[in-house]
Design an enzyme around this catalytic site. Structure first.
Site, PDB file in Angstrom:
ATOM      1  N   PHE A 117       0.809  -1.225   0.000  1.00  0.00           N
ATOM      2  CA  PHE A 117       0.000   0.000   0.000  1.00  0.00           C
ATOM      3  C   PHE A 117       0.837   1.267   0.000  1.00  0.00           C
ATOM      4  O   PHE A 117       0.369   2.327   0.398  1.00  0.00           O
ATOM      5  CB  PHE A 117      -0.985   0.005   1.170  1.00  0.00           C
ATOM      6  CG  PHE A 117      -1.665  -1.309   1.397  1.00  0.00           C
ATOM      7  CD1 PHE A 117      -2.498  -1.838   0.423  1.00  0.00           C
ATOM      8  CD2 PHE A 117      -1.451  -2.042   2.542  1.00  0.00           C
ATOM      9  CE1 PHE A 117      -3.110  -3.061   0.602  1.00  0.00           C
ATOM     10  CE2 PHE A 117      -2.049  -3.273   2.726  1.00  0.00           C
ATOM     11  CZ  PHE A 117      -2.888  -3.782   1.761  1.00  0.00           C
ATOM     12  N   PRO A 132     -10.916  -8.392 -15.831  1.00  0.00           N
ATOM     13  CA  PRO A 132     -12.008  -7.936 -14.962  1.00  0.00           C
ATOM     14  C   PRO A 132     -12.001  -8.581 -13.586  1.00  0.00           C
ATOM     15  O   PRO A 132     -12.358  -7.936 -12.595  1.00  0.00           O
ATOM     16  CB  PRO A 132     -13.263  -8.324 -15.750  1.00  0.00           C
ATOM     17  CG  PRO A 132     -12.816  -8.393 -17.169  1.00  0.00           C
ATOM     18  CD  PRO A 132     -11.410  -8.895 -17.123  1.00  0.00           C
ATOM     19  N   GLN A 160      -9.102  -5.686  -7.101  1.00  0.00           N
ATOM     20  CA  GLN A 160      -8.406  -4.453  -6.743  1.00  0.00           C
ATOM     21  C   GLN A 160      -9.380  -3.439  -6.170  1.00  0.00           C
ATOM     22  O   GLN A 160      -9.097  -2.771  -5.165  1.00  0.00           O
ATOM     23  CB  GLN A 160      -7.730  -3.856  -7.980  1.00  0.00           C
ATOM     24  CG  GLN A 160      -6.306  -4.304  -8.189  1.00  0.00           C
ATOM     25  CD  GLN A 160      -5.367  -3.597  -7.240  1.00  0.00           C
ATOM     26  OE1 GLN A 160      -5.232  -3.979  -6.080  1.00  0.00           O
ATOM     27  NE2 GLN A 160      -4.692  -2.581  -7.710  1.00  0.00           N
ATOM     28  N   LYS A 201      -6.054   2.708 -17.655  1.00  0.00           N
ATOM     29  CA  LYS A 201      -5.845   3.643 -16.554  1.00  0.00           C
ATOM     30  C   LYS A 201      -5.768   2.817 -15.270  1.00  0.00           C
ATOM     31  O   LYS A 201      -6.428   1.798 -15.148  1.00  0.00           O
ATOM     32  CB  LYS A 201      -6.991   4.653 -16.439  1.00  0.00           C
ATOM     33  CG  LYS A 201      -7.194   5.532 -17.662  1.00  0.00           C
ATOM     34  CD  LYS A 201      -8.395   6.450 -17.452  1.00  0.00           C
ATOM     35  CE  LYS A 201      -8.657   7.345 -18.636  1.00  0.00           C
ATOM     36  NZ  LYS A 201      -9.853   8.216 -18.439  1.00  0.00           N
ATOM     37  N   GLY A 202      -4.977   3.276 -14.336  1.00  0.00           N
ATOM     38  CA  GLY A 202      -4.847   2.536 -13.093  1.00  0.00           C
ATOM     39  C   GLY A 202      -6.093   2.602 -12.242  1.00  0.00           C
ATOM     40  O   GLY A 202      -6.889   3.536 -12.347  1.00  0.00           O
ATOM     41  N   GLU A 241      -5.659   2.941  -6.818  1.00  0.00           N
ATOM     42  CA  GLU A 241      -5.847   4.074  -5.906  1.00  0.00           C
ATOM     43  C   GLU A 241      -7.290   4.587  -5.911  1.00  0.00           C
ATOM     44  O   GLU A 241      -7.862   4.865  -4.863  1.00  0.00           O
ATOM     45  CB  GLU A 241      -4.919   5.239  -6.299  1.00  0.00           C
ATOM     46  CG  GLU A 241      -3.560   4.858  -6.831  1.00  0.00           C
ATOM     47  CD  GLU A 241      -2.578   4.415  -5.774  1.00  0.00           C
ATOM     48  OE1 GLU A 241      -2.812   4.709  -4.595  1.00  0.00           O
ATOM     49  OE2 GLU A 241      -1.577   3.790  -6.138  1.00  0.00           O
TER      50      GLU A 241
END
Length: 744
Positions: free
Chosen positions: A244, A636, A642, A705-706, A709
């Site tokens: 993290f 997916p 995530q 795209k990430g 976060e």
């Protein structure tokens, strides 16, 4: 032609290794003749060491060395700063002087032949201090906020000040206005795997088996500290048990392990205790914020002011994007943001999942919810009315922005239409039920990265990158990218990471691993196919000998003349003809011209339902729905995992996580898992993550795209807004505690 592997919800390729115990983490790399090191941490929060009496423990059985500032080698500490390190200040020079800068700072290290003996001796080491009272509360009267130097430099990703229009004048004349303060507690990362390093020297060459999210930086950092060539340091980290952000930087324990190993001439294992992880490996900084909004009666924003400050150490200036999102999240002609630091006698904070945005967007989204109630406008509708056409802070279009699509999907899946508007209007028996919503955003970063692909005679491909995997499924998703680009099955691709001698990769954080490393793997796969075709057309033994290079195409891992229906030679056949593996290395990075033209971010809408017991004040999240626009989704199944993890982190941020410091000495009083609360299974409700279809041709070659976060970013404000809807009481501090709502 490709195999269509990207986009499939495939299981983890490393799953068997993890559940069977064959996956090796840093502390698992035991070495022949290994000994054990234990750090002795300062028990004062400020001052200096005046005496260390080690005579009693040096005669204890098995004790090999006691290393303090008095006998530690003078290390080079050559200049080294990566983008992950604070740009201003200097890292802690461990055991190089007698100064104590924060509670828990390493002041000695004990080495013994067993861990038990090292721990006993460390506990018995007698250290005397000349103590001063540290300042650890940013609200103390004599703590003066400072302008972060790095945030004033040209090109900085964090801005100390930004402004457009006349925000103060517009706020003063706005028909509707609010002006509130927000306080978010310090948090610690607390992953399952503690920090650990095994260090071994062979002459002047050092090998570190170390928990690291950035192995090439750890290699460079340790080389600079010891004043040796970078090539003389090897860092190995194939698996990480959660991080993290806590393992992004190279913390003092890595230096101490290497120092001890050199001093005693044997391999040394050093593992931090859970308590020590609250001292020297960073934390999410406590933040203090002010958000002022002015609006017309129809809800259109006319003024937005966001001022924030975060704690930092006195020896480094840690900055994060606390106020950045307020410049582009909503349409508003008059905006001012201000970011400051409050230096304290603490260890340097660190990036923690959703750094900056998680804290800053909490304040913004709570303020937007409050404005919605002041104007009697549905909170979702208020956000729709303020949706911008472009990034008004940068005055350029978004590469893609699907926030309103996220609200469409999220509202439908959550059942927002069934929510009654008035606070305290929904009940389940005697429980107060609340529903809240918040927007989420995180930049779509991409960093330079390189990868190597090697084709073998058995038809398989090896892919190597000096990346890391702290749990999101990097092994699997990168294998999918390589298989797609090479036209192979997953079983034919062997992906390797976690070694500093592989092609360099950026840090495993910031939600840019797939965009950066995935794009590099794509480039390397194209390069190795080009190299294989180049060799094939000039080799008389090849079925495509003499074909013009540009006429060779690849179909399902076979080369053939373009348009020819007959299957051509496979990778394995071409390697056999060549007599050696065919290899290529390539790099990828964002085109700076594209970056100048577009604003690139991921967006999301998060909905949460809470139940509040009005008699005892307990708050439980009953369900949550997140909808995200993150470009192309490679896997997916992994993506939803995530998002679920991020949402759980948001529950912790909203309702549980808070590191409390004793003001007398800066000691974290809850530096253990009994009192530092994190969500457990009983706290985790029904969580849904959905992805809107979004095609972004600008953001990177893979169009991704990430999402590591962003899934945390919107959760805490959605919960806080739901608590208000349930109780009618607005809580502007995190975490929200029982005592905050008992008066309802």
């Amino acid at each position: 032609m490709t195999t269509g592997v990207i986009g499939k919800p495939l299981p983890r390729v490393d799953g068997r290794a993890k559940v069977s115990g064959s996956a090796r983490y840093a502390a698992d790399f035991n070495q022949p003749g290994q000994v054990y090191a234990v750090i002795v941490s300062a028990t004062v929060g400020l001052g200096r060491v005046t005496d260390i009496d080690s005579t009693a423990i040096e005669v204890m059985p098995g004790i090999i060395a006691v290393i303090t500032h008095r006998n530690a080698p003078r290390l080079a500490y050559d200049e080294h700063k990566s983008y992950i390190d604070p740009a201003v200040g200097e890292r802690l020079h461990v055991l190089q002087d007698d100064r104590v800068r924060f509670y828990g700072q390493p002041v000695a290290i004990v080495v013994a032949d067993t861990l038990d003996r090292a721990e006993r001796a460390a506990a018995a080491l007698n250290i005397a201090y000349e103590a001063e009272r540290p300042i650890v509360d940013p609200l103390e009267r004599n703590v003066e906020p400072i302008v972060p130097e790095a945030a004033t430099r040209e090109g900085s990703w964090v801005h100390a000040d930004s402004s457009r229009g006349d925000p103060d004048g517009a706020l003063a004349s706005a028909p509707a206005k609010l002006d509130e303060a927000y306080d978010i507690a310090r948090e610690n990362h607390n992953p399952m795997e503690p920090h650990a390093t095994v260090a071994a020297w062979a002459g002047d060459r050092l090998t570190l088996w170390s928990k690291s999210q950035f192995v090439v930086n750890e290699q460079a950092e340790i080389a600079a500290i010891f004043g040796i060539p970078v090539a003389n340091v090897q860092v190995i980290c194939p698996f990480i048990g959660g991080a993290f952000g806590t393992s992004l930087r190279t913390w003092p324990h890595v230096t101490l392990a290497a120092m001890a190993a050199r001093q005693v001439g044997r391999a040394v294992k050093l593992v931090l205790t859970r308590k020590q992880m609250f001292f020297t490996t960073g934390h999410r900084p406590r933040t203090l914020q002010r958000v002022a909004l002015g609006a017309a009666p129809d809800g259109k924003l006319v003024s937005l002011i966001h001022e924030g400050s975060g704690e930092t150490s006195r020896y480094e200036e840690f900055i994060e994007a606390l106020t950045n999102a307020s410049g582009y999240m909503y349409s508003c002609p008059n905006v001012r943001t201000e970011y400051r630091l409050r230096p304290l006698d603490i260890g340097t904070p660190n990036h923690m999942r959703g750094p900056g945005e998680a804290s800053g967007i909490f304040a913004l989204e709570c303020a937007m919810d409050e404005l919605a109630y002041a104007l009697a406008i549905d909170p979702v509708e208020l956000r729709r009315r303020n949706e911008p056409a472009i990034d008004e802070a940068e005055n350029k279009p978004f590469s893609s922005r699907s926030l309103m699509k996220c609200y469409d999907v999220g509202s439908d899946r959550f059942g927002w239409a069934n929510r009654t508007y008035e606070p305290r209007s929904m009940r389940d028996g005697r429980l107060l039920i609340g529903m809240g919503v918040a927007s989420a955003s995180y930049p779509a970063y991409q960093a330079p990265a390189s990868a190597r692909v090697r084709l073998r005679a058995d038809g398989s491909a090896e892919v190597e990158v000096a990346a890391s995997d702290m749990g999101p499924g990097t092994y699997t998703s990168m294998t999918q990218v390589a298989a797609e680009m090479l036209g192979l099955t997953l079983e034919q691709v062997h992906f390797r990471l976690g070694r500093s001698d592989y092609p360099p990769a950026p840090s495993h954080g910031g939600s840019w691993t797939m965009a950066s490393v995935g794009s590099a793997i794509r480039a390397a796969c194209l390069a190795v196919k080009t190299e294989a075709a180049r060799r094939a057309v000039v080799d008389e033994r090849s079925p495509v000998f003499g074909v013009a290079h540009e006429e060779v195409e690849w179909v399902d891992g076979r080369a053939r003349r373009r348009g020819d229906a007959a299957p051509g030679p496979s990778y394995g056949e071409l390697v056999t003809i060549a007599g050696a593996p065919i290899e290529a290395e390539a790099s990828s990075g964002r085109d700076p011209e594209i970056a100048k033209r577009y604003s690139m971010h991921a967006f999301g809408a998060v909905f949460a339902e809470v139940a509040v017991d009005p008699d005892v004040g307990t708050i439980r999240v009953r369900r949550a729905v997140g909808a995200y626009g993150i470009g192309r989704v490679v896997n997916p199944r992994l993506a939803r995992s995530q998002c679920t993890g991020g949402m759980i982190g948001g529950i912790g941020m909203a309702l549980m996580e808070r590191t409390v410091l004793d003001p007398r000495d800066g000691r974290p009083v809850n530096a253990h898992m009994a009192d530092y609360l994190v969500p457990v299974n009983l706290d985790i409700p029904m969580l849904e993550a959905h992805f809107v279809e979004e095609v972004d041709p600008h953001v990177n070659p893979l169009g991704v795209k990430g999402l590591g976060e962003i899934a945390l970013v919107g959760m805490a404000p959605a919960i806080a807004n739901a608590v208000f809807h349930a109780t009618g009481k607005r809580v502007r501090t995190l975490p929200i505690r029982i005592e905050d709502v008992l008066s309802v």
